[in-house]
Write a protein that holds these residues in place. Sequence first.
Motif, short mmCIF file in Angstrom:
data_model
loop_
_atom_site.label_atom_id
_atom_site.label_comp_id
_atom_site.label_asym_id
_atom_site.label_seq_id
_atom_site.Cartn_x
_atom_site.Cartn_y
_atom_site.Cartn_z
N PRO A 1 0.83 -1.21 0.00
CA PRO A 1 0.00 0.00 0.00
C PRO A 1 0.87 1.26 0.00
O PRO A 1 1.97 1.28 0.55
CB PRO A 1 -0.81 -0.14 1.30
N GLY A 2 0.32 2.33 -0.64
CA GLY A 2 1.06 3.59 -0.67
C GLY A 2 1.09 4.30 0.66
O GLY A 2 2.02 5.06 0.97
N PHE A 3 0.04 4.07 1.47
CA PHE A 3 -0.04 4.74 2.77
C PHE A 3 -0.92 3.90 3.70
O PHE A 3 -1.94 3.35 3.28
CB PHE A 3 -0.62 6.14 2.62
N ILE A 4 -0.50 3.76 4.96
CA ILE A 4 -1.28 3.03 5.97
C ILE A 4 -1.65 4.01 7.08
O ILE A 4 -0.77 4.65 7.67
CB ILE A 4 -0.48 1.85 6.54
N LEU A 5 -2.95 4.12 7.34
CA LEU A 5 -3.44 5.03 8.37
C LEU A 5 -3.90 4.22 9.58
O LEU A 5 -4.94 3.53 9.50
CB LEU A 5 -4.60 5.87 7.84
N PRO A 6 -3.17 4.22 10.70
CA PRO A 6 -3.62 3.47 11.89
C PRO A 6 -4.79 4.18 12.56
O PRO A 6 -4.86 5.42 12.58
CB PRO A 6 -2.37 3.48 12.78
N LEU A 7 -5.72 3.39 13.09
CA LEU A 7 -6.90 3.92 13.77
C LEU A 7 -6.74 3.66 15.27
O LEU A 7 -6.80 2.51 15.71
CB LEU A 7 -8.17 3.27 13.25
N ILE A 8 -6.52 4.73 16.04
CA ILE A 8 -6.23 4.62 17.47
C ILE A 8 -7.28 5.41 18.24
O ILE A 8 -7.54 6.60 17.95
CB ILE A 8 -4.83 5.19 17.81
N ASP A 9 -7.94 4.77 19.22
CA ASP A 9 -8.96 5.50 20.00
C ASP A 9 -8.28 6.29 21.12
O ASP A 9 -7.06 6.20 21.33
CB ASP A 9 -10.01 4.53 20.53
N PRO A 10 -9.03 7.13 21.86
CA PRO A 10 -8.42 7.98 22.90
C PRO A 10 -7.69 7.23 24.00
O PRO A 10 -6.88 7.82 24.71
CB PRO A 10 -9.64 8.76 23.47
N THR A 11 -7.97 5.91 24.17
CA THR A 11 -7.27 5.14 25.20
C THR A 11 -6.02 4.44 24.64
O THR A 11 -5.49 3.53 25.26
CB THR A 11 -8.22 4.07 25.78
N GLU A 12 -5.59 4.84 23.44
CA GLU A 12 -4.43 4.27 22.76
C GLU A 12 -4.64 2.83 22.31
O GLU A 12 -3.70 2.12 22.02
CB GLU A 12 -3.18 4.35 23.66
N LYS A 13 -5.88 2.40 22.24
CA LYS A 13 -6.20 1.06 21.76
C LYS A 13 -6.36 1.10 20.24
O LYS A 13 -7.03 1.98 19.69
CB LYS A 13 -7.48 0.54 22.39
N LYS A 14 -5.71 0.15 19.56
CA LYS A 14 -5.77 0.12 18.10
C LYS A 14 -7.08 -0.49 17.64
O LYS A 14 -7.43 -1.62 17.99
CB LYS A 14 -4.59 -0.67 17.52
N LEU A 15 -7.83 0.28 16.85
CA LEU A 15 -9.11 -0.20 16.32
C LEU A 15 -8.92 -0.91 14.99
O LEU A 15 -9.77 -1.69 14.58
CB LEU A 15 -10.07 0.99 16.13
N GLY A 16 -7.83 -0.62 14.29
CA GLY A 16 -7.58 -1.21 12.98
C GLY A 16 -6.65 -0.32 12.19
O GLY A 16 -5.93 0.52 12.73
N GLU A 17 -6.69 -0.48 10.87
CA GLU A 17 -5.88 0.37 10.00
C GLU A 17 -6.50 0.40 8.61
O GLU A 17 -7.17 -0.54 8.18
CB GLU A 17 -4.43 -0.12 9.91
N ILE A 18 -6.29 1.54 7.93
CA ILE A 18 -6.77 1.71 6.56
C ILE A 18 -5.56 1.70 5.64
O ILE A 18 -4.59 2.44 5.86
CB ILE A 18 -7.55 3.03 6.38
N ARG A 19 -5.62 0.86 4.62
CA ARG A 19 -4.53 0.78 3.65
C ARG A 19 -4.99 1.38 2.33
O ARG A 19 -5.99 0.95 1.75
CB ARG A 19 -4.10 -0.67 3.45
N PHE A 20 -4.27 2.40 1.86
CA PHE A 20 -4.59 3.08 0.62
C PHE A 20 -3.62 2.62 -0.47
O PHE A 20 -2.41 2.73 -0.31
CB PHE A 20 -4.46 4.61 0.81
N PHE A 21 -4.19 2.10 -1.55
CA PHE A 21 -3.37 1.63 -2.66
C PHE A 21 -3.37 2.69 -3.76
O PHE A 21 -4.03 2.58 -4.78
CB PHE A 21 -3.90 0.28 -3.19
N GLY A 22 -2.63 3.75 -3.50
CA GLY A 22 -2.52 4.88 -4.40
C GLY A 22 -1.53 5.87 -3.83
O GLY A 22 -0.99 5.69 -2.74
N VAL A 23 -1.34 6.96 -4.54
CA VAL A 23 -0.41 8.00 -4.09
C VAL A 23 -1.15 8.98 -3.20
O VAL A 23 -2.16 9.57 -3.62
CB VAL A 23 0.23 8.72 -5.29
N ILE A 24 -0.70 9.15 -1.97
CA ILE A 24 -1.28 10.10 -1.02
C ILE A 24 -0.23 11.17 -0.73
O ILE A 24 0.85 10.85 -0.22
CB ILE A 24 -1.70 9.39 0.30
N ASN A 25 -0.56 12.41 -1.04
CA ASN A 25 0.43 13.47 -0.83
C ASN A 25 0.46 13.91 0.63
O ASN A 25 -0.37 13.49 1.45
CB ASN A 25 0.18 14.66 -1.77
#
Length: 777
Positions: free
Chosen positions: A133-157
Amino acid sequence: MSNKVEISPEQVREYLLNNPTFLETFVTSTQISNESFQRWSWRRDSHKIRKSASSSAISSTNLLDEPRDILLSAYKTRNGILYEMASACARLANCEKFELLVPGREGEESVCVMKEETGALKLRKARKHRRDPGFILPLIDPTEKKLGEIRFFGVINDRDRIFLGLFEKWASACVYFSQLYRRHEAKSNGAHPPTTPSPSPEDVEFIARQRKLNAFLLEVVRSLFQDIERTEVLISKVLQFAQKLVDADRASLFFVDHRTNELYSRIFDSGLEGNANVSISTDGLKEFRFPMGKGIAGHVATSGEGVNIANAYEDDRFNSDIDSKTGYHTTTILCMPIFVRKWYVLFLIFKTKDYPSFLGLNQRRQKNVMGVMQMVNKKGGGPYTQVDEEAFETFAVYCGLALHHAKLYDKIRRSEIKHRVAMEVLSYHGVCNSDEVNKLKKSVPQAESLQLLENFDFNAYSLSAVEKPLYAVYMFDTLFREKFQYPHDDLIRFVLTVRKNYRVVPYHNWSHGWTVAHCSFVTLRKTHIFSLIEEIALYIACLCHDLDHRGKNNAYMKSMSTPLAMIYSTSVMEHHHFNQTVTILQQEGHNILQSLTREQYKECLSLMKHFILATDLALFFKNKDRMKDILTEGSFEWDRKDHRSLAQALLMTSCDLVASAKPWSIQTDTVKVIFQEFYDQGDAEKKNGASPIPMMDREKAAEMPDLQVGFLQGICLVCFDLISQVLPATTQLLDRSKQNLGKWKQLAAESKSKQLLIEVEATKKSADDNNEENEAH
């Protein structure tokens, strides 16, 4: 006054379009400030978003308004909120392809959340993509618990990454507080608030689907590996399971022949690809073959990527001629590759040291494809789903393993059959025939020879080719006829086959084997300290101790890297002699030990191996040092297992060296053939560029008496002396070898005198020649 040239904006635009390199160099140069560059980039991306939104009839307001309404309506479904958030992020960044991964339950790997056309959410196993993936966006809630991640298969500036990071924080907080609100609702309604979030409907469906798939795969494994030795049955079961797994109407399995770049099938259901040829394989089975690059199956085999076709007639790769011939109408096709697993490929690469293959493994993925499975027409209509693809990918792992090992088993089975055929041919030529057996049965030992047979001085060279096996059988009968049962014809066959498996070499031949066996016979007749199994093992070991000897010693075998040296790391020839002995015993009609119990048989084979390995002189030096220490201490006891084993080894070595304790006439004849064999090895070593030791150098034949003195003093007398101390009945061996030593010393002295005389005469002749030359001058 200079004339000014007016340049219009259109001219500038045309120049920049025709000279993009100039524009790129100017924009990225230090003349442009960072602020200006960022401002231009911002304006360009905003223009792209507006254009994309306009083309899809979605205004910039709707870009956020629509997901907001969905988020508010889906607050009870965590995965639903996360998916809509991921979708909004992808639209915001103008990225068409994205993937949402959420943690699996109970420490499982991450799973992918997907949305079907009906709007229902589904969970599937995360798949490996060909590009990262071109960019991975981690999803973290206010308690620092990881909810998941979004993987973008493209160019993200960079600008979009900042926006996505801000959006993620607010959206993750939304998910967190929606969970808190659900607990508050549950508490207000009088229900006990859950300590952990309850599974969503898609979670429940995913778990149920996985359990069903696991149960199915367990049935697959149990069934496939039961029939792994029957390839055709296995292929039929694979096809049946594949149809059942994805609910297909028909299924076909094609194997890849990388040698001819073809696909072939031995069991075919329907829809044979174009350019197919029916041929007969090497094992007589019909095969359907077609080029690897043709058709849908060929494309999958070449690319290593599966295809899911919703309408076959709209795909250019599909060949509709088969439907025309068979009347069958193909609609949907799911065609997936079956791989030889990468770990096995890596094993082969490192085993063969084909490291370039390792470096290009990913680029040559199609090399790992062993077959292609094609499922046609999903029952009930409709296309094959992504869930079908994922289920088959898991199924293909077990399917590939079963098919691969079935192929290996088939190769092993064929090799075993070829080996058995080869053994039948060898046994015909290497086993005695009925005429030889009948001839020996009619022969009768001579009374005079039988009387001499009871003495160590007996001369084996006095016996004819027929008499040696006759007297070998007689010695066995004399020792064991009254002690255990054995078929007499089997004994005759065994002795004759042993004779046949000695090679025609100067010394380590059948006559030497017979002589060593005779020495054990005399020893056993004079002593009564060994058990029945020990006596049997000793006599057979002596008779067989040099089976298939090639006239070369262990050092030669290792230096020349012979096949035998590659099999055995120590005592190369001795291990081979023992294995040849066991092979003869296992031949039909040769097992003279068949009446022994299982325990007795195992003990006898173990002792035979111990005796034969003791003929390796490399082991003798360790044995004689240990025995010297024991005898010096006066602690030798026959009842001690280690002492008894040591005495057995030294007795076997003594029997092997018995030629040094024969009467002088026999001794000298034997030494001649021994050195003939030594010189043959020396000649072979010279031919291979090696320098033989003096004992094996034909050019140093004059040193033979002196070498014999060293051999008798360093090995033979030491061995005979030690064994005579624990077995006094063998003292004659020591006495006779001492007599021979005296004569060899005399010959050595005479040889040295002759050599000295030759050297004196040569010196005198040289001096006379020099004097004559000086007088001539």
